[in-house]
Write a protein that holds these residues in place. Structure first.
Motif, mmCIF file in Angstrom:
data_model
loop_
_atom_site.group_PDB
_atom_site.id
_atom_site.type_symbol
_atom_site.label_atom_id
_atom_site.label_comp_id
_atom_site.label_asym_id
_atom_site.label_seq_id
_atom_site.Cartn_x
_atom_site.Cartn_y
_atom_site.Cartn_z
ATOM 1 N N GLY A 146 43.954 -25.965 37.488
ATOM 2 C CA GLY A 146 43.606 -26.072 36.075
ATOM 3 C C GLY A 146 42.199 -26.608 35.866
ATOM 4 N N LEU A 147 41.820 -27.626 36.637
ATOM 5 C CA LEU A 147 40.479 -28.201 36.508
ATOM 6 C C LEU A 147 39.412 -27.229 37.000
ATOM 7 N N GLU A 148 39.701 -26.518 38.087
ATOM 8 C CA GLU A 148 38.746 -25.517 38.574
ATOM 9 C C GLU A 148 38.538 -24.422 37.538
ATOM 10 N N LEU A 149 39.637 -23.945 36.962
ATOM 11 C CA LEU A 149 39.533 -22.887 35.960
ATOM 12 C C LEU A 149 38.740 -23.368 34.752
ATOM 13 N N ALA A 150 38.964 -24.618 34.343
ATOM 14 C CA ALA A 150 38.208 -25.160 33.214
ATOM 15 C C ALA A 150 36.712 -25.140 33.511
ATOM 16 N N GLY A 151 36.347 -25.438 34.759
ATOM 17 C CA GLY A 151 34.943 -25.381 35.139
ATOM 18 C C GLY A 151 34.369 -23.984 35.043
ATOM 19 N N TYR A 152 35.157 -22.975 35.447
ATOM 20 C CA TYR A 152 34.693 -21.587 35.344
ATOM 21 C C TYR A 152 34.539 -21.159 33.882
ATOM 22 N N LEU A 153 35.560 -21.498 33.065
ATOM 23 C CA LEU A 153 35.541 -21.070 31.666
ATOM 24 C C LEU A 153 34.431 -21.765 30.886
ATOM 25 N N ALA A 154 34.051 -22.977 31.314
ATOM 26 C CA ALA A 154 32.980 -23.693 30.614
ATOM 27 C C ALA A 154 31.650 -22.981 30.744
ATOM 28 N N GLU A 155 31.506 -22.111 31.761
ATOM 29 C CA GLU A 155 30.260 -21.369 31.964
ATOM 30 C C GLU A 155 30.169 -20.133 31.078
ATOM 31 N N MET A 156 31.272 -19.779 30.394
ATOM 32 C CA MET A 156 31.318 -18.507 29.669
ATOM 33 C C MET A 156 31.287 -18.699 28.153
ATOM 34 N N ARG A 157 30.807 -19.836 27.696
ATOM 35 C CA ARG A 157 30.819 -20.096 26.264
ATOM 36 C C ARG A 157 29.832 -19.200 25.514
ATOM 37 N N GLY A 158 30.148 -18.972 24.252
ATOM 38 C CA GLY A 158 29.279 -18.151 23.412
ATOM 39 C C GLY A 158 29.629 -18.360 21.948
ATOM 40 N N PRO A 159 29.010 -17.634 21.052
ATOM 41 C CA PRO A 159 29.304 -17.783 19.614
ATOM 42 C C PRO A 159 30.733 -17.353 19.297
ATOM 43 N N LEU A 160 31.354 -18.087 18.360
ATOM 44 C CA LEU A 160 32.738 -17.816 17.983
ATOM 45 C C LEU A 160 32.822 -17.371 16.531
ATOM 46 N N ALA A 161 33.778 -16.461 16.281
ATOM 47 C CA ALA A 161 34.058 -16.071 14.903
ATOM 48 C C ALA A 161 34.881 -17.169 14.234
ATOM 49 N N ARG A 162 34.935 -17.143 12.914
ATOM 50 C CA ARG A 162 35.683 -18.156 12.169
ATOM 51 C C ARG A 162 37.175 -18.069 12.530
ATOM 52 N N GLY A 163 37.796 -19.243 12.750
ATOM 53 C CA GLY A 163 39.218 -19.294 13.076
ATOM 54 C C GLY A 163 39.538 -18.938 14.510
ATOM 55 N N MET A 164 38.522 -18.807 15.315
ATOM 56 C CA MET A 164 38.700 -18.393 16.707
ATOM 57 C C MET A 164 38.424 -19.579 17.632
ATOM 58 N N VAL A 165 39.110 -19.637 18.781
ATOM 59 C CA VAL A 165 38.852 -20.670 19.785
ATOM 60 C C VAL A 165 38.370 -19.994 21.069
ATOM 61 N N ASP A 166 37.764 -20.808 21.922
ATOM 62 C CA ASP A 166 37.299 -20.253 23.198
ATOM 63 C C ASP A 166 38.462 -19.835 24.084
ATOM 64 N N VAL A 167 39.469 -20.718 24.172
ATOM 65 C CA VAL A 167 40.553 -20.485 25.127
ATOM 66 C C VAL A 167 41.897 -20.788 24.479
ATOM 67 N N ALA A 168 42.861 -19.886 24.673
ATOM 68 C CA ALA A 168 44.256 -20.137 24.302
ATOM 69 C C ALA A 168 45.040 -20.401 25.589
ATOM 70 N N ILE A 169 45.683 -21.562 25.647
ATOM 71 C CA ILE A 169 46.432 -21.960 26.842
ATOM 72 C C ILE A 169 47.913 -21.879 26.524
ATOM 73 N N VAL A 170 48.650 -21.123 27.319
ATOM 74 C CA VAL A 170 50.083 -20.950 27.114
ATOM 75 C C VAL A 170 50.813 -21.784 28.165
ATOM 76 N N GLY A 171 51.443 -22.873 27.716
ATOM 77 C CA GLY A 171 52.173 -23.751 28.625
ATOM 78 C C GLY A 171 51.525 -25.119 28.709
ATOM 79 N N SER A 172 52.340 -26.183 28.567
ATOM 80 C CA SER A 172 51.806 -27.551 28.598
ATOM 81 C C SER A 172 52.328 -28.316 29.804
ATOM 82 N N GLY A 173 52.513 -27.618 30.913
ATOM 83 C CA GLY A 173 52.853 -28.278 32.160
ATOM 84 C C GLY A 173 51.600 -28.835 32.819
#
Length: 719
Positions: A134-161
């Motif tokens: 999970g931490l490694e993936l967060a590091g990868y996804l942090a490199e892919m940020r960009g402009p967001l549309a209204r009401g949109m998030v960068d990442v949707a995470i399914v599961g709170s384990g």
């Protein structure tokens, strides 16, 4: 050397005995993620043997690490981290037993671009591994940020384990927007565990919390730590939100849920497998008395409970029922021996069985469930037990329907590494960064060594090149001679430097140092010191040999260095017999099919007997002859095979059939020799370990003798 050799033989004998016992109990086959040791690459450091938290999973066979109790391996991966030469890979499944897994690459991206999978859903069931992913993936996804549309998030995470929470914490730390959804409650799989279940066996670093230093934690303690980290990170887990489908594409997804749509650039599936428990597949399983998890043992007071399964979940459920309630507990498992479980659980379960608190029916299988009883087949007998409840803990199945809705492909893997796919590896992965660091370290040490040698040569180049008698007249003789201020100083520094080489051995053997730095880094430094020591010592000796103790010290140092080179570089160039043995087995199978076609055609006379003998000879397993025996016997065998092939030529109606037969026979004969040769030669080259270890000890004694003699002669500590 004799003492070291006998000790290694004792360790190897124990490894073979443990493997035989594991095979008798059917514990040698791994169930999922497990290590595979490359026998050609393994140098026999054996640093991996004692590091596994689960006990004796690995053993020693033929001087190299070998998977012994594969069924007990739960994929910690510490053995792979402790291998100094990358000879251990963690793989899913075996060449015989496949495992169904979602297709993911090294950045945990699935076959659907933009959809990533971490944790148990991708095969990583351990909490530590799930958090790391999970931490490694967060590091990868942090490199892919960009402009967001209204009401949109960068990442949707399914599961709170553990995997989902770790991803969320990593993203929050990096300032990436996200929303974490769970169809049940916070904690995922952990929340479904029985009370007080031990869920962690290694310390962890958790963002917004710090380091979980305890090696053992309960379910409640870990959930409290997760809740505290979420509170510190100041984000919310949206519970009771079920994901129904996924529309859109990478960069603009729409996650359809029972609470409405959610737009996100990326999607992370960290929902595990517990939502899809594996079923028994027997009549009556749909009854309400059948459940697939134990939360509170006290609710089964005064009940007759059957627990089905042989893994940790099943054992822990049975143990909890026996210790926290007065329920009548029976455990049913399909095998005669317990399988993939922790040794502590195995021992506790056996104690409760011996005391009569738990009844163990092994091997047995449930055949039918009714309102008041349950039928089991144990061997040839069928037994019916009065029963109130059944708790089924036989693992979870891949949620194929859910993955299909997410557009994620699934494949059956046979001995494949996690995070590998047909796609080319992406740059910037953790493995690539570690490899770059090791290359830079090696290059840096090489440059440092070259600079040291160049400086020493520059300091006394003219002196070292002069004849011994001519040196006495040079002004720098008083300083550069072995007993001089400079020469003696170089000797003192070189001795301390040389003794630092034993830090690698200490690092391998003492568990307290296991996490200080990657073992590969220690080996790189070990090799650097090994190569540099003889060169620097030559400058201390002024390229002369004037006393026997010093000469023997230098000779033993050279042997240690040479045997180290053999072990690290040359040993792996000799192929092991495994690959040839596999090829031999494949061609033997072809020959067996060919024999079934040819045998009915053979005449009764001498020619038929000769060809039958030829078949028996070439399809027999390798003999295990020694190195010399294999080489000496090969020419005679080839002559006999050539003669019998000539006699068999007329038995084949078609030339192509005879050509295929002749090629297979000759290849088999050669492979039988290679199997014997490689096995024996590998064993012979394994002697380097004895020389390397024993001469290293001898080297220390000689250094001590050299220092003692120098001190006795008046050459004291020059500083």
């Amino acid at each position: 050397m004799l003492g070291v050799a006998l000790n290694r033989r004792r360790i190897e004998r124990r490894g073979r005995q443990d493997l035989e016992v594991a095979k008798e109990r059917n514990l040698h086959e791994p169930a999922s993620l497990h290590p595979v040791i490359n026998p050609d690459q393994c140098i026999g450091s054996l640093s991996c043997i004692s590091v596994c938290p689960e006990g004796d999973i690995l053993g020693v066979i033929e001087g190299r690490a070998h998977l012994i109790r594969g069924a007990n391996c739960i994929g910690h991966g510490r053995c792979a981290l402790e291998c100094p030469v990358d000879a251990i890979r963690l793989v899913f499944g075996t060449s015989v037993r496949g495992v169904d897994l979602p297709e993911v690459d090294e950045r945990f991206e699935s076959s659907r671009p933009g959809v990533h999978i971490v944790g148990e859903l991708g095969g990583m069931g351990l909490i530590r591994n799930a958090v790391r992913q999970g931490l490694e993936l967060a590091g990868y996804l942090a490199e892919m940020r960009g402009p967001l549309a209204r009401g949109m998030v960068d990442v949707a995470i399914v599961g709170s384990g553990p995997a989902g929470i770790a991803t969320a914490l990593g993203l929050q730390e990096a300032g990436v927007s996200f929303r974490i959804l769970d169809q049940n409650s916070l904690g995922g799989t952990i929340a479904c565990y029985p009370r007080h279940k031990i869920v962690l066996t290694e310390p962890l670093d958790v963002p917004f919390y710090g380091r979980l230093t305890r090696s053992v934690m309960s379910k409640e303690d870990l959930l409290e730590a997760i809740q505290k980290s979420i509170s510190n990170a100041k984000f919310k887990v949206y519970e009771g939100v079920q994901v129904m489908s996924l529309d859109g594409q990478d960069g603009d997804f729409t996650v359809m849920t029972n609470k409405g749509p959610l737009r996100a650039r990326k999607v992370v599936l960290a929902c595990g497998r517990r939502g899809t428990p594996r079923k028994l597949g027997v009549p009556g399983e749909q009854l309400s008395k059948v459940t697939y998890r134990l939360i509170d043992a006290e609710q089964y007071e005064d009940c007759k409970v059957l627990v089905v399964g042989g893994g940790d979940s099943a054992l822990e459920a049975a143990i909890s029922l026996a210790e926290e309630s007065n329920a009548e507990v029976t455990l049913s498992y399909r095998n005669a021996e317990l399988g993939r479980c922790r040794e502590a659980n195995r021992q506790k379960f056996n104690e409760l069985v011996q005391s009569g608190r738990i009844r163990a029916l092994m091997p047995s299988q449930v055949t039918q469930v009714t309102e008041k009883d349950v039928a089991l087949k144990a061997g040839e007998k069928t037994e019916t037990l009065a029963n109130d409840y059944i708790i089924v803990n036989i693992g979870g199945e891949l949620p194929l329907e859910f993955l299909n809705k997410m557009g994620v492909g699934v494949k059956r893997v046979f001995g494949d590494e996690p995070g590998k796919s047909s796609a080319s590896p992406k740059s910037g992965s953790k493995q690539e960064k570690e490899e770059k660091f090791r290359r830079r370290l090696a290059f840096g040490l090489f440059a440092l060594g070259a600079a040291i040698v160049a400086f020493l040569a520059f300091k006394g180049g003219s002196y070292y090149l002069a004849e011994p008698k001519a040196r006495l007249k040079l002004a720098e003789h008083a300083s550069l001679k072995s007993a001089g201020l400079w020469g003696h100083g170089v000797g003192v520094v070189a001795t301390l430097f040389m003794l630092s080489n034993f830090l690698y051995s200490v690092r391998k053997r003492f568990r307290v140092l296991k996490g200080t730095a990657p073992i590969r880094t220690w080996l790189t430094f070990h090799m650097f010191v090994g190569f540099m020591s003889p060169l620097v010592i030559l400058f201390h000796a002024a390229f002369q040999s004037k006393n026997m103790v010093a000469a023997y010290t230098f000779a033993s140092l050279l042997v240690v260095v040479v045997t180290g080179i053999v072990g690290r570089f040359l040993f792996g160039l000799v192929p092991s017999e495994n690959g040839k043995a596999l090829e031999h087995a494949e061609i033997r199978g072809q020959m067996e099919r060919l024999r079934s076609q040819v045998m009915p055609m053979l005449p009764v006379g001498q020619t038929g007997t000769a060809v039958r003998t030829l078949f028996e000879r070439v399809t027999a397993p390798p003999t295990g002859r020694g190195l010399i025996g294999a080489v000496l016997a090969f020419p005679l065998e080839r002559i006999g095979i050539w003669f019998n092939l000539l006699r068999a030529r007329n038995l084949f109606d078609e030339h192509d059939h005879y050509a295929a037969f002749k090629t297979s026979v000759e290849r088999l004969a050669k492979l039988r020799l290679q199997v014997d040769f490689y096995r024996s030669f590998k064993r012979l080259m394994g002697v380097w370990r004895l020389f390397h270890a024993v001469l290293a000890i001898f080297l220390v004694l000689m250094i001590a003798g050299h220092i003692g003699l120098s001190w006795f002669l008046g050459y004291h500590w020059i500083f």
